[in-house]
Write a protein that holds these residues in place. Structure first.
Motif, PDB file in Angstrom:
ATOM      1  N   THR A  11      86.666   2.962  50.431  1.00  0.00           N
ATOM      2  CA  THR A  11      85.239   3.028  50.750  1.00  0.00           C
ATOM      3  C   THR A  11      84.667   1.635  50.966  1.00  0.00           C
ATOM      4  O   THR A  11      83.916   1.402  51.918  1.00  0.00           O
ATOM      5  N   ARG A  14      85.829   0.380  54.297  1.00  0.00           N
ATOM      6  CA  ARG A  14      85.095   1.002  55.401  1.00  0.00           C
ATOM      7  C   ARG A  14      83.673   0.456  55.507  1.00  0.00           C
ATOM      8  O   ARG A  14      83.173   0.221  56.614  1.00  0.00           O
ATOM      9  N   TRP A  18      82.147  -1.323  58.807  1.00  0.00           N
ATOM     10  CA  TRP A  18      80.859  -0.961  59.403  1.00  0.00           C
ATOM     11  C   TRP A  18      79.950  -2.189  59.482  1.00  0.00           C
ATOM     12  O   TRP A  18      79.272  -2.416  60.482  1.00  0.00           O
ATOM     13  N   GLU A 118      78.111   4.757  55.878  1.00  0.00           N
ATOM     14  CA  GLU A 118      79.300   5.252  55.186  1.00  0.00           C
ATOM     15  C   GLU A 118      78.948   6.443  54.290  1.00  0.00           C
ATOM     16  O   GLU A 118      79.714   7.414  54.218  1.00  0.00           O
TER      17      GLU A 118
END
Length: 129
Positions: A11, A14, A18, A118
């Protein structure tokens, strides 16, 4: 490594991806028109990216082990020291290099948008199953 730790690391990665993509889009969209200072925009984004990574590592490596040993205050104290160091660095950036505060803030704020993106992605994925 537990499943929770692996999920958290994915996470965080990611979110940082982003974040980087948003910075590049803002730079491509606003940089050529001189709406923002590209150096300050990237400096704000880089500052937040490093802070976010250090915060997540600090929680995983400092706070959790201290909590397991009943020394939560020591772990929180070390994270507070990190915050003070970053505030000092932030002050130094503005006074030493005379960065455009609005552009820096825009780069700084892209991390918040990356976290929201996210979270929405995870929520939509959960609804599919």
């Amino acid at each position: 490594m537990s499943a929770v730790e692996a999920t958290a690391k994915k996470t965080i990665l990611r979110i940082e991806l982003w974040h980087g993509a948003l910075l590049l889009v803002l730079l491509a969209a606003l940089g050529p028109q001189r709406f923002v200072d590209p150096v300050a925009l990237l400096a704000g984004g880089l500052f937040m990216a490093v802070n976010f990574i250090l915060l997540s590592l600090g929680i995983a490596w400092v706070l959790m082990p201290f909590a397991g040993k009943g020394r939560v205050k020591a772990g929180v104290g070390l994270l507070a020291v990190k915050i003070l160091i970053f505030l000092a660095l932030l002050s130094g950036l503005f006074f030493k290099f005379n960065l455009d505060a609005l552009s820096f803030s825009l780069g700084f704020s892209t991390l918040i948008l990356a976290i929201v993106i996210e979270a929405v992605r995870v929520k939509l994925k959960a609804e599919e199953t």
